[in-house]
Design a protein around this motif. Structure first.
Motif, PDB file in Angstrom:
ATOM      1  N   GLY A   1      56.905  82.147  40.773  1.00  0.00           N
ATOM      2  CA  GLY A   1      55.670  82.568  40.134  1.00  0.00           C
ATOM      3  C   GLY A   1      55.665  84.085  40.125  1.00  0.00           C
ATOM      4  N   THR A   2      55.144  84.702  39.080  1.00  0.00           N
ATOM      5  CA  THR A   2      55.259  86.153  38.940  1.00  0.00           C
ATOM      6  C   THR A   2      53.917  86.877  38.903  1.00  0.00           C
ATOM      7  OG1 THR A   2      55.275  86.070  36.511  1.00  0.00           O
ATOM      8  CG2 THR A   2      57.412  85.880  37.648  1.00  0.00           C
ATOM      9  N   ASP A   3      52.820  86.153  38.729  1.00  0.00           N
ATOM     10  CA  ASP A   3      51.501  86.772  38.557  1.00  0.00           C
ATOM     11  C   ASP A   3      51.443  87.604  37.278  1.00  0.00           C
ATOM     12  OD1 ASP A   3      48.977  86.665  39.630  1.00  0.00           O
ATOM     13  OD2 ASP A   3      49.199  88.396  40.929  1.00  0.00           O
ATOM     14  N   ALA A   4      52.361  87.321  36.336  1.00  0.00           N
ATOM     15  CA  ALA A   4      52.326  88.012  35.047  1.00  0.00           C
ATOM     16  C   ALA A   4      50.992  87.669  34.361  1.00  0.00           C
ATOM     17  CB  ALA A   4      53.510  87.569  34.185  1.00  0.00           C
ATOM     18  N   ILE A   5      50.375  88.534  33.572  1.00  0.00           N
ATOM     19  CA  ILE A   5      51.057  89.677  32.993  1.00  0.00           C
ATOM     20  C   ILE A   5      50.631  91.020  33.597  1.00  0.00           C
ATOM     21  CG2 ILE A   5      51.505  88.557  30.795  1.00  0.00           C
ATOM     22  CD1 ILE A   5      49.117  90.071  29.609  1.00  0.00           C
ATOM     23  N   TRP A   6      50.073  90.991  34.810  1.00  0.00           N
ATOM     24  CA  TRP A   6      49.615  92.259  35.391  1.00  0.00           C
ATOM     25  C   TRP A   6      50.752  93.273  35.483  1.00  0.00           C
ATOM     26  CZ3 TRP A   6      45.044  91.299  34.450  1.00  0.00           C
ATOM     27  CH2 TRP A   6      44.367  90.162  34.872  1.00  0.00           C
ATOM     28  N   THR A   7      51.933  92.816  35.856  1.00  0.00           N
ATOM     29  CA  THR A   7      53.062  93.735  35.972  1.00  0.00           C
ATOM     30  C   THR A   7      53.975  93.653  34.755  1.00  0.00           C
ATOM     31  OG1 THR A   7      54.115  92.031  37.336  1.00  0.00           O
ATOM     32  CG2 THR A   7      53.085  93.865  38.482  1.00  0.00           C
ATOM     33  N   GLY A   8      53.404  93.280  33.615  1.00  0.00           N
ATOM     34  CA  GLY A   8      54.158  93.258  32.366  1.00  0.00           C
ATOM     35  C   GLY A   8      54.969  91.990  32.203  1.00  0.00           C
ATOM     36  N   SER A   9      55.883  92.024  31.268  1.00  0.00           N
ATOM     37  CA  SER A   9      56.768  90.886  31.058  1.00  0.00           C
ATOM     38  C   SER A   9      57.487  90.565  32.364  1.00  0.00           C
ATOM     39  CB  SER A   9      57.801  91.218  29.979  1.00  0.00           C
ATOM     40  OG  SER A   9      58.820  90.230  29.956  1.00  0.00           O
ATOM     41  N   PRO A  10      57.607  89.284  32.707  1.00  0.00           N
ATOM     42  CA  PRO A  10      58.265  88.923  33.972  1.00  0.00           C
ATOM     43  C   PRO A  10      59.774  89.073  33.977  1.00  0.00           C
ATOM     44  CG  PRO A  10      57.593  86.954  32.793  1.00  0.00           C
ATOM     45  CD  PRO A  10      57.025  88.113  32.033  1.00  0.00           C
ATOM     46  N   GLN A  11      60.363  89.586  32.885  1.00  0.00           N
ATOM     47  CA  GLN A  11      61.823  89.644  32.835  1.00  0.00           C
ATOM     48  C   GLN A  11      62.415  90.497  33.956  1.00  0.00           C
ATOM     49  OE1 GLN A  11      63.633  87.719  31.048  1.00  0.00           O
ATOM     50  NE2 GLN A  11      65.637  88.539  31.601  1.00  0.00           N
ATOM     51  N   TRP A  12      61.755  91.600  34.314  1.00  0.00           N
ATOM     52  CA  TRP A  12      62.315  92.438  35.375  1.00  0.00           C
ATOM     53  C   TRP A  12      62.318  91.699  36.712  1.00  0.00           C
ATOM     54  CZ3 TRP A  12      59.694  94.086  39.747  1.00  0.00           C
ATOM     55  CH2 TRP A  12      58.299  93.947  39.751  1.00  0.00           C
ATOM     56  N   GLN A  13      61.302  90.840  36.941  1.00  0.00           N
ATOM     57  CA  GLN A  13      61.295  90.059  38.171  1.00  0.00           C
ATOM     58  C   GLN A  13      62.381  88.987  38.150  1.00  0.00           C
ATOM     59  OE1 GLN A  13      57.443  89.002  39.997  1.00  0.00           O
ATOM     60  NE2 GLN A  13      56.467  89.934  38.205  1.00  0.00           N
ATOM     61  N   ILE A  14      62.581  88.389  36.981  1.00  0.00           N
ATOM     62  CA  ILE A  14      63.662  87.404  36.830  1.00  0.00           C
ATOM     63  C   ILE A  14      65.000  88.055  37.151  1.00  0.00           C
ATOM     64  CG2 ILE A  14      64.913  85.991  35.149  1.00  0.00           C
ATOM     65  CD1 ILE A  14      62.171  85.547  33.750  1.00  0.00           C
ATOM     66  N   GLU A  15      65.223  89.231  36.582  1.00  0.00           N
ATOM     67  CA  GLU A  15      66.487  89.933  36.839  1.00  0.00           C
ATOM     68  C   GLU A  15      66.616  90.331  38.306  1.00  0.00           C
ATOM     69  OE1 GLU A  15      69.350  90.696  35.144  1.00  0.00           O
ATOM     70  OE2 GLU A  15      68.553  89.163  33.817  1.00  0.00           O
ATOM     71  N   ALA A  16      65.499  90.708  38.925  1.00  0.00           N
ATOM     72  CA  ALA A  16      65.541  91.107  40.333  1.00  0.00           C
ATOM     73  C   ALA A  16      66.001  89.947  41.212  1.00  0.00           C
ATOM     74  CB  ALA A  16      64.176  91.619  40.782  1.00  0.00           C
ATOM     75  N   LEU A  17      65.473  88.747  40.991  1.00  0.00           N
ATOM     76  CA  LEU A  17      65.912  87.609  41.794  1.00  0.00           C
ATOM     77  C   LEU A  17      67.339  87.208  41.450  1.00  0.00           C
ATOM     78  CD1 LEU A  17      65.374  85.485  43.920  1.00  0.00           C
ATOM     79  CD2 LEU A  17      64.365  84.021  42.162  1.00  0.00           C
ATOM     80  N   ARG A  18      67.683  87.248  40.176  1.00  0.00           N
ATOM     81  CA  ARG A  18      69.056  86.902  39.800  1.00  0.00           C
ATOM     82  C   ARG A  18      70.074  87.780  40.526  1.00  0.00           C
ATOM     83  NH1 ARG A  18      68.235  86.455  33.197  1.00  0.00           N
ATOM     84  NH2 ARG A  18      67.809  84.198  33.115  1.00  0.00           N
ATOM     85  N   ARG A  19      69.735  89.047  40.697  1.00  0.00           N
ATOM     86  CA  ARG A  19      70.693  90.012  41.247  1.00  0.00           C
ATOM     87  C   ARG A  19      70.575  90.205  42.757  1.00  0.00           C
ATOM     88  NH1 ARG A  19      72.839  93.133  36.972  1.00  0.00           N
ATOM     89  NH2 ARG A  19      71.747  92.871  34.990  1.00  0.00           N
ATOM     90  N   LEU A  20      69.452  89.828  43.348  1.00  0.00           N
ATOM     91  CA  LEU A  20      69.188  90.119  44.758  1.00  0.00           C
ATOM     92  C   LEU A  20      70.082  89.309  45.693  1.00  0.00           C
ATOM     93  CD1 LEU A  20      67.312  91.570  46.846  1.00  0.00           C
ATOM     94  CD2 LEU A  20      65.851  89.534  46.729  1.00  0.00           C
TER      95      LEU A  20
END
Length: 500
Positions: free
Chosen positions: A407-426
């Protein structure tokens, strides 16, 4: 909700002059006071700007355009590693080579992602702090485009929400949530509005793209009858509640409650258990916990006990036929207090109240407690990624990788793509894995991240493989294909409040 005096000190996040692929300072809806940009975040922003300018020039595009693409996103994570240490799987070659970045992005864009924690605001919202803040920006000439123009909340409403979630990210399915209030005018969305949004999207798509919550508010007049009416008339996919009562107007909160209140809550659980026999997803009890830093505690000390998770174990044990999904995984240290959480972890190995949540299955002998990431991921990623890694390590260690949901709580922090990428790469650092016994997160499309991104929620909401497959050819998929080919691209805007 923040006070008018607090809001006067802030600016709308979407007016930030620098549109980074990853936020470089805290963004808040109205649940907490966002912190000022930290020295590390200033360093990160400087690195992102410098690297982006250099690579954009080399590729013959503007820096803003560069940051809209996969290589720009990769560059931001290169800067993250240079600032915070090597936590993210990314290379300079990926950032410098659009073909390489695009190839990686293409290989992952079909990944199944269910974001079961998203928001937007109703058309008739009276939460005008967002508007007043935007007008102040125009008057101060921080953003000339806003000067002299009446401001609206369109960026926080449905049309932009759909674009940011479904077109600007790899999200396949989303649940529209909300927040109730003692004042009916201050609900983010009424339960009817959420149900209508779900109907609109799914009818247009021809598939099941959207789920919706119904908010329940125990103790308020007629609350149980309202829940029954919502079940009969709206058919929500699950119910969600806030144990502190009115989270939007905490000063009005006169009906906080505990999950293990046998007199107040157990009759509701009995209904959920009954309803779930014909609609299985109603076995999911979604509960907002945490997001209660010391500053909020000082203002509303009487609500602090309700933000914790010491009421979860008994309820889960008494109702094994239900699932208790704890939103934000009860992370306490939002806004400028993230360092308190990090220092607490370094000193004691604990993080309020994530550790308490993670220990419930072992202590209580239950397997029906889940942790939603929400702000726990968004806030810690941009403040102290090592804290983010530690919390994921604890949740997976205690709840199991099959009990952590995206869950991302979008759209407060914009498109959730940056969070998706963060988990993919973390990845959890090796020294942390060895010291605390954490398991590695693995590759972007490995079993742990696949489970978190979508498989766990698909199981909880009985979303079948046939339903997944149908998404590939529906109208949303066709719209995204066209958007990716001919659209303006991801805006990299955030929505909410930030420090000037």
């Amino acid at each position: 909700m923040m006070t008018p005096n607090e809001i006067e000190k802030l600016i709308p996040a979407e007016t930030a002059k620098f549109r980074s692929p990853i936020p470089t300072q805290a963004i808040s809806s109205d649940e907490f006071m966002p912190s000022i940009q930290t020295p590390k975040q200033k360093e990160l922003e400087k690195r992102i700007k410098e690297l982006g300018s250099r690579l954009a020039k080399h590729q013959g595009v503007s820096r803003r355009r560069f940051f809209q693409g996969a290589a720009g996103m990769a560059a931001a994570f290169v800067a993250m590693n240079e600032t915070f240490g090597p936590l993210y799987g990314v290379s300079h070659a990926e950032a410098a080579t659009p073909e390489l970045a695009n190839e990686r992005a293409a290989s992952l864009k079909s990944q199944f992602i269910m974001d079961m924690h998203t928001h937007y605001l109703r058309d008739d919202t009276r939460l005008e702090g967002f508007v007043r803040s935007r007008e102040a920006v125009g008057k101060a000439a921080w953003n000339p485009a806003l000067a002299g123009k009446p401001q609206t909340l369109d960026d926080l409403k449905f049309a932009n929400y759909f674009k940011e979630v479904f077109l600007d990210s790899d999200t396949k399915v989303a649940l529209i949530s909300g927040s109730g209030s003692e004042d009916p005018r201050d609900w983010f969305l009424t339960n009817e509005m959420k149900a209508q949004a779900r109907k609109t999207v799914n009818q247009e798509a021809g598939t099941k793209r959207m789920f919706s919550h119904a908010i329940f508010m125990p103790g308020t007049p007629g609350w149980l009858e309202k829940a029954e009416a919502d079940y009969e008339n709206l058919k929500p996919d699950s119910f969600k509640g806030y144990t502190i009562g009115d989270n939007t107007n905490k000063q009005l909160s006169t009906h906080p409650w505990r999950l293990d209140d046998e007199k107040l809550l157990y009759p509701f659980y009995e209904k959920l258990a009954k309803w779930s026999k014909t609609q299985p997803s109603l076995a999911n009890v979604c509960v907002h916990k945490g997001l209660y830093p010391p500053s909020v505690t000082q203002q509303y000390p009487h609500l602090l006990p309700y933000a914790k998770v010491d009421d979860v174990a008994k309820a889960a044990k008494d109702w094994p036929q239900l699932n208790f999904v704890i939103y934000h995984s009860a992370f306490r240290y939002t806004g400028g207090t993230w360092d308190e959480g990090w220092q607490q972890f370094r000193r004691t190995g604990r993080i309020d109240w994530v550790t308490d949540l993670a220990q419930i299955p072992q202590k209580a002998g239950v397997n029906n407690v889940y942790g939603d990431l929400g702000q726990i991921f968004a806030q810690s990623t941009i403040a102290e990624p090592r804290l983010c890694a530690a919390m994921l390590g604890q949740l997976i260690q205690g709840l199991g990788s099959d009990h952590v949901v995206w869950g991302t709580d979008a759209i407060w922090t914009g498109s959730p793509q940056w969070q998706i990428e963060a988990l993919r790469r973390l990845e959890i650092p090796e020294d942390m894995q060895k010291k605390y016994g954490f398991s590695p997160l693995g590759s972007a499309d490995g079993p742990v991240k696949r489970a978190i991104f979508g498989d766990n929620s698909a199981r909880l909401y009985h979303f079948t493989q046939a339903q997944r497959s149908a998404l590939a050819g529906d109208k949303v998929a066709l719209a995204k294909f066209s958007y990716d080919e001919f659209g303006d691209g991801r805006t990299n805007l955030r929505y909410g409040y930030m420090q000037a």
